[in-house]
Design a protein around this motif. Structure first.
Motif, PDB file in Angstrom:
ATOM      1  N   VAL A   5       0.788  -1.121   0.039  1.00  0.00           N
ATOM      2  CA  VAL A   5      -0.092   0.099   0.035  1.00  0.00           C
ATOM      3  C   VAL A   5       0.878   1.321   0.135  1.00  0.00           C
ATOM      4  N   ASP A   6       1.988   1.025   0.628  1.00  0.00           N
ATOM      5  CA  ASP A   6       2.805   2.472   0.834  1.00  0.00           C
ATOM      6  C   ASP A   6       3.573   2.842  -0.607  1.00  0.00           C
ATOM      7  N   LEU A   7       3.509   1.904  -1.531  1.00  0.00           N
ATOM      8  CA  LEU A   7       3.924   1.922  -2.822  1.00  0.00           C
ATOM      9  C   LEU A   7       3.085   2.372  -3.784  1.00  0.00           C
ATOM     10  N   ALA A   8       1.946   2.351  -3.520  1.00  0.00           N
ATOM     11  CA  ALA A   8       0.573   2.404  -4.428  1.00  0.00           C
ATOM     12  C   ALA A   8       0.620   3.939  -4.731  1.00  0.00           C
ATOM     13  N   ALA A   9      -0.035   4.101  -6.064  1.00  0.00           N
ATOM     14  CA  ALA A   9       0.063   5.604  -6.722  1.00  0.00           C
ATOM     15  C   ALA A   9      -1.211   5.773  -6.517  1.00  0.00           C
ATOM     16  N   PRO A  10      -1.822   6.946  -6.655  1.00  0.00           N
ATOM     17  CA  PRO A  10      -3.212   7.387  -6.725  1.00  0.00           C
ATOM     18  C   PRO A  10      -3.725   7.246  -8.250  1.00  0.00           C
ATOM     19  N   LYS A  11      -5.148   6.839  -8.246  1.00  0.00           N
ATOM     20  CA  LYS A  11      -5.703   6.535  -9.434  1.00  0.00           C
ATOM     21  C   LYS A  11      -5.515   7.761 -10.269  1.00  0.00           C
ATOM     22  N   ARG A  12      -5.379   7.430 -11.534  1.00  0.00           N
ATOM     23  CA  ARG A  12      -5.687   8.766 -12.439  1.00  0.00           C
ATOM     24  C   ARG A  12      -6.999   8.976 -12.907  1.00  0.00           C
ATOM     25  N   THR A  13      -7.500  10.093 -13.122  1.00  0.00           N
ATOM     26  CA  THR A  13      -8.793  10.457 -13.630  1.00  0.00           C
ATOM     27  C   THR A  13      -8.644  10.727 -15.004  1.00  0.00           C
ATOM     28  N   ALA A  14      -9.797  10.437 -15.837  1.00  0.00           N
ATOM     29  CA  ALA A  14      -9.960  10.753 -17.075  1.00  0.00           C
ATOM     30  C   ALA A  14     -10.152  12.264 -17.233  1.00  0.00           C
ATOM     31  N   THR A  15      -9.216  12.692 -18.556  1.00  0.00           N
ATOM     32  CA  THR A  15      -9.269  14.047 -18.996  1.00  0.00           C
ATOM     33  C   THR A  15     -10.701  14.398 -19.341  1.00  0.00           C
ATOM     34  N   ARG A  16     -11.277  15.521 -19.767  1.00  0.00           N
ATOM     35  CA  ARG A  16     -12.421  15.757 -20.073  1.00  0.00           C
ATOM     36  C   ARG A  16     -12.470  15.316 -21.667  1.00  0.00           C
ATOM     37  N   ALA A  17     -11.510  15.543 -22.443  1.00  0.00           N
ATOM     38  CA  ALA A  17     -11.497  14.716 -23.773  1.00  0.00           C
ATOM     39  C   ALA A  17     -11.888  13.373 -23.560  1.00  0.00           C
ATOM     40  N   GLN A  18     -11.333  12.727 -22.758  1.00  0.00           N
ATOM     41  CA  GLN A  18     -11.231  11.191 -22.583  1.00  0.00           C
ATOM     42  C   GLN A  18     -12.849  10.784 -22.259  1.00  0.00           C
ATOM     43  N   ARG A  19     -13.436  11.576 -21.368  1.00  0.00           N
ATOM     44  CA  ARG A  19     -14.899  11.635 -21.077  1.00  0.00           C
ATOM     45  C   ARG A  19     -15.907  11.757 -22.098  1.00  0.00           C
ATOM     46  N   VAL A  20     -15.392  12.737 -23.067  1.00  0.00           N
ATOM     47  CA  VAL A  20     -16.337  12.952 -24.008  1.00  0.00           C
ATOM     48  C   VAL A  20     -16.323  11.858 -24.966  1.00  0.00           C
ATOM     49  N   ALA A  21     -15.004  11.369 -25.422  1.00  0.00           N
ATOM     50  CA  ALA A  21     -14.941  10.375 -26.184  1.00  0.00           C
ATOM     51  C   ALA A  21     -15.756   8.808 -25.785  1.00  0.00           C
ATOM     52  N   ILE A  22     -15.673   8.715 -24.598  1.00  0.00           N
ATOM     53  CA  ILE A  22     -16.409   7.637 -23.958  1.00  0.00           C
ATOM     54  C   ILE A  22     -17.889   7.731 -24.190  1.00  0.00           C
ATOM     55  N   GLY A  23     -18.473   8.826 -23.906  1.00  0.00           N
ATOM     56  CA  GLY A  23     -19.874   9.336 -23.967  1.00  0.00           C
ATOM     57  C   GLY A  23     -20.076   9.067 -25.603  1.00  0.00           C
ATOM     58  N   LYS A  24     -19.228   9.540 -26.542  1.00  0.00           N
ATOM     59  CA  LYS A  24     -19.709   9.345 -27.707  1.00  0.00           C
ATOM     60  C   LYS A  24     -19.785   7.644 -28.279  1.00  0.00           C
ATOM     61  N   ALA A  25     -18.870   7.285 -27.766  1.00  0.00           N
ATOM     62  CA  ALA A  25     -18.644   5.875 -27.955  1.00  0.00           C
ATOM     63  C   ALA A  25     -19.857   4.846 -27.246  1.00  0.00           C
ATOM     64  N   LEU A  26     -20.531   5.254 -26.376  1.00  0.00           N
ATOM     65  CA  LEU A  26     -21.333   4.688 -25.530  1.00  0.00           C
ATOM     66  C   LEU A  26     -23.006   4.861 -26.215  1.00  0.00           C
ATOM     67  N   THR A  27     -22.863   6.267 -26.910  1.00  0.00           N
ATOM     68  CA  THR A  27     -23.981   6.660 -27.768  1.00  0.00           C
ATOM     69  C   THR A  27     -24.069   6.002 -29.173  1.00  0.00           C
ATOM     70  N   ALA A  28     -22.951   5.675 -29.656  1.00  0.00           N
ATOM     71  CA  ALA A  28     -23.045   4.917 -30.751  1.00  0.00           C
ATOM     72  C   ALA A  28     -23.374   3.478 -30.691  1.00  0.00           C
ATOM     73  N   ARG A  29     -22.996   2.969 -29.509  1.00  0.00           N
ATOM     74  CA  ARG A  29     -23.649   1.609 -29.218  1.00  0.00           C
ATOM     75  C   ARG A  29     -25.159   1.392 -29.081  1.00  0.00           C
ATOM     76  N   ARG A  30     -25.856   2.647 -28.829  1.00  0.00           N
ATOM     77  CA  ARG A  30     -27.214   2.539 -28.511  1.00  0.00           C
ATOM     78  C   ARG A  30     -28.085   3.213 -29.656  1.00  0.00           C
ATOM     79  N   THR A  31     -27.224   3.600 -30.814  1.00  0.00           N
ATOM     80  CA  THR A  31     -27.740   4.123 -32.053  1.00  0.00           C
ATOM     81  C   THR A  31     -28.031   3.123 -33.083  1.00  0.00           C
ATOM     82  N   CYS A  32     -29.387   2.935 -33.676  1.00  0.00           N
ATOM     83  CA  CYS A  32     -29.738   1.928 -34.721  1.00  0.00           C
ATOM     84  C   CYS A  32     -29.118   2.418 -35.813  1.00  0.00           C
ATOM     85  N   ARG A  33     -28.400   1.291 -36.662  1.00  0.00           N
ATOM     86  CA  ARG A  33     -27.911   1.653 -38.109  1.00  0.00           C
ATOM     87  C   ARG A  33     -28.879   1.682 -39.028  1.00  0.00           C
ATOM     88  N   THR A  34     -30.130   1.195 -38.646  1.00  0.00           N
ATOM     89  CA  THR A  34     -31.351   1.162 -39.773  1.00  0.00           C
ATOM     90  C   THR A  34     -32.131   2.312 -39.477  1.00  0.00           C
TER      91      THR A  34
END
Length: 124
Positions: free
Chosen positions: A68-97
């Protein structure tokens, strides 16, 4: 100490190569990857410091421990990464037809929403 606990107790690492403890028998200062994540930490590139062995379904189970003493803090996603994840999840919910954004993920096996895949059932 019971036989099962004694079978997995090797704090020096002579038998298993790294310090080994029984289930819930590790000393303070060690944590599994999940425990580190729950505490907002990550291993941070450190090697496995010890292990926990126990008898489970299918044989002997293993959980690796990190210091535990050598563990590093978790990294947080940048705003651009969060936007990209949101777009990818929206694409998974969009019907191609019908190009409708559905409240569920489109099944990859169908390639389209349930309304387009089964039009007769939706009309009934």
């Amino acid at each position: 100490m019971s036989r099962i606990r004694a079978a997995y107790f090797d704090p020096d690492g002579a038998r298993f190569g790294i310090p080994t403890y029984w289930w819930k028998g590790a000393p303070p200062g060690y944590a599994t990857r999940r425990q580190l994540t729950a505490a907002g930490l990550r291993p941070g590139g450190q090697p496995v410091a010890a292990q926990v062995l126990w008898r489970g379904v299918g044989g002997t189970r293993t959980a690796y421990l990190y210091r535990v003493d050598l563990a590093a803090p978790k990294r947080t996603a940048t705003r651009a990464q969060r936007v990209a994840i949101g777009k990818a999840l929206t694409a998974r919910r969009t019907c191609r037809t019908c190009h409708t954004v559905r409240p569920y993920f489109i099944p990859r096996s169908l390639g389209e929403c349930l309304t387009c895949a089964y039009p007769t059932e939706a009309a009934a």
